[in-house]
Design a protein around this motif. Structure first.
Motif, short mmCIF file in Angstrom:
data_model
loop_
_atom_site.label_atom_id
_atom_site.label_comp_id
_atom_site.label_asym_id
_atom_site.label_seq_id
_atom_site.Cartn_x
_atom_site.Cartn_y
_atom_site.Cartn_z
N ARG A 108 0.83 -1.19 0.00
CA ARG A 108 0.00 0.00 0.00
C ARG A 108 0.87 1.25 0.00
O ARG A 108 1.92 1.30 0.64
N TYR A 148 -10.55 6.71 -10.45
CA TYR A 148 -10.23 5.62 -9.52
C TYR A 148 -11.22 5.60 -8.36
O TYR A 148 -11.93 6.57 -8.11
N ASP A 151 -9.72 4.94 -2.67
CA ASP A 151 -8.38 4.62 -2.17
C ASP A 151 -7.34 4.66 -3.28
O ASP A 151 -6.17 4.29 -3.05
N GLY A 153 -7.03 2.73 -5.64
CA GLY A 153 -6.63 1.37 -6.01
C GLY A 153 -5.66 0.78 -5.01
O GLY A 153 -5.90 -0.27 -4.44
N TYR A 154 -4.56 1.47 -4.78
CA TYR A 154 -3.55 0.97 -3.85
C TYR A 154 -3.00 2.06 -2.95
O TYR A 154 -1.98 1.88 -2.29
N VAL A 183 -11.76 -0.62 -11.38
CA VAL A 183 -11.32 -1.61 -10.38
C VAL A 183 -11.01 -2.93 -11.08
O VAL A 183 -11.22 -3.07 -12.28
N ARG A 186 -12.00 -9.51 -7.72
CA ARG A 186 -11.09 -10.53 -7.21
C ARG A 186 -11.09 -11.79 -8.05
O ARG A 186 -10.03 -12.34 -8.37
N GLY A 210 -2.87 -11.06 -2.24
CA GLY A 210 -3.27 -9.71 -1.87
C GLY A 210 -2.33 -8.62 -2.32
O GLY A 210 -2.57 -7.44 -2.04
N PRO A 213 -4.01 -5.02 -6.06
CA PRO A 213 -5.30 -4.55 -5.54
C PRO A 213 -6.47 -5.18 -6.31
O PRO A 213 -6.42 -5.33 -7.53
N SER A 214 -7.52 -5.53 -5.58
CA SER A 214 -8.74 -6.03 -6.18
C SER A 214 -9.89 -5.72 -5.24
O SER A 214 -9.68 -5.34 -4.09
#
Length: 292
Positions: A108, A148, A151, A153-154, A183, A186, A210, A213-214
């Protein structure tokens, strides 16, 4: 602008338009009834430089990376069909803020302590940046905006800021009917990574659980099939030579990686979240419901 449908995508740095939304840019630019504008907020001056022969461009050396990336972005947009392009506030008005790792042992990002005076993520520039985007959107009159999630994305501070100004500007421009956040769901990401893992010769490392990002699948509202534009997306990634590696396998499998050498699949379906969407929404067109 003569088309009845108008789409604006707001991105932080050159290459984000390709890696996050290249399929949508290519798909809608190819539609004669849609005007597409890509807004880039910085020149990406703080990016890492992959090719050794271009190392002197880096911010700690000649600090010429931003200028070089102008050319990369122009070639990428040409590959994606040639949408309209604008730098927010003019070329170089805001500088790439760079990033720091969040310090939680993961990947992050967070804001650096030593922000440049022109940094896009500077808290004191939020109102200025929003006003500039409002002015641009008032001129372009889009019904649909893309940026985006909150957040970024990351966590990259420039992605977060792009989200902030896009959402704020949308509330001030009456033409805007829908705001989307790019986005990766997952399941789709995991399936793409599994396909890469099964291939011999992948030159990049697979991500740790993890690391990429997803979002949970159930939060995705909109899936855009961009299969027909894969070649354009590959050419656009190739244009960003300072930022991305690209690997193609016979049969059409494509992976790319940034300077961290982490493999990422090029997925044929791009996924988005519609801001304020009703529960259970499942769209296949960003303009669904507009004009009806």
């Amino acid at each position: 602008m003569t088309a009845s449908r108008r789409l604006v995508l707001v991105h932080a740095h050159p290459d984000d338009e390709t890696l996050a939304t290249g399929g949508v840019v290519a798909r809608y630019t190819a539609d004669p009834d849609t005007d597409v504008t890509v807004v880039t907020c910085t020149l990406g001056e703080e990016g890492e430089v992959i090719p050794a022969e271009l190392a002197e461009l880096a911010p700690g050396r000649a600090d010429q990376l931003g200028g070089y990336r102008i050319g990369e972005l122009a070639r990428a947009l040409a590959a994606l069909g040639g949408p309209r392009h604008v730098y927010l506030g003019g070329v170089g008005r805001f500088r790439d803020s760079g990033m720091a790792l969040a310090g939680d042992g993961g990947v992050r990002a967070t804001t650096r302590a030593d922000l440049h005076p022109r940094a896009f993520a500077d808290p004191g520039r939020l109102a200025e940046e929003t006003d500039l985007l409002v002015e641009l959107l008032t001129e372009l009159q889009p019904q649909v905006l893309v940026t985006y999630a909150d957040d970024g994305g990351y966590g990259h501070p420039d992605h977060v800021r792009a989200h902030e100004i896009t959402v704020a500007a949308a509330s001030r421009v009456p033409s805007v009917e829908k705001v989307y956040f790019a986005v990766e769901g997952r399941s789709a990401l995991d399936a793409g990574l599994a396909e890469l893992a099964a291939e011999a010769g992948l030159p990049y490392r697979l991500p740790d659980p993890g690391e990429l990002p997803s979002v949970p699948d159930e939060t995705v509202t909109t899936r855009i099939d961009c299969t027909a534009h894969r070649a354009a997306r590959v050419a656009a990634i190739r244009a960003h030579v300072t930022q991305a590696y690209l690997w193609e396998k016979d049969g059409g499998l494509v992976a790319y990686a940034m300077s961290n050498d982490v493999a990422q699949p090029l997925l044929d379906v791009e996924e988005y979240i519609l801001s304020g969407a009703p529960e259970g929404l499942a769209e296949t067109d960003l303009f669904e419901g507009i004009g009806s």
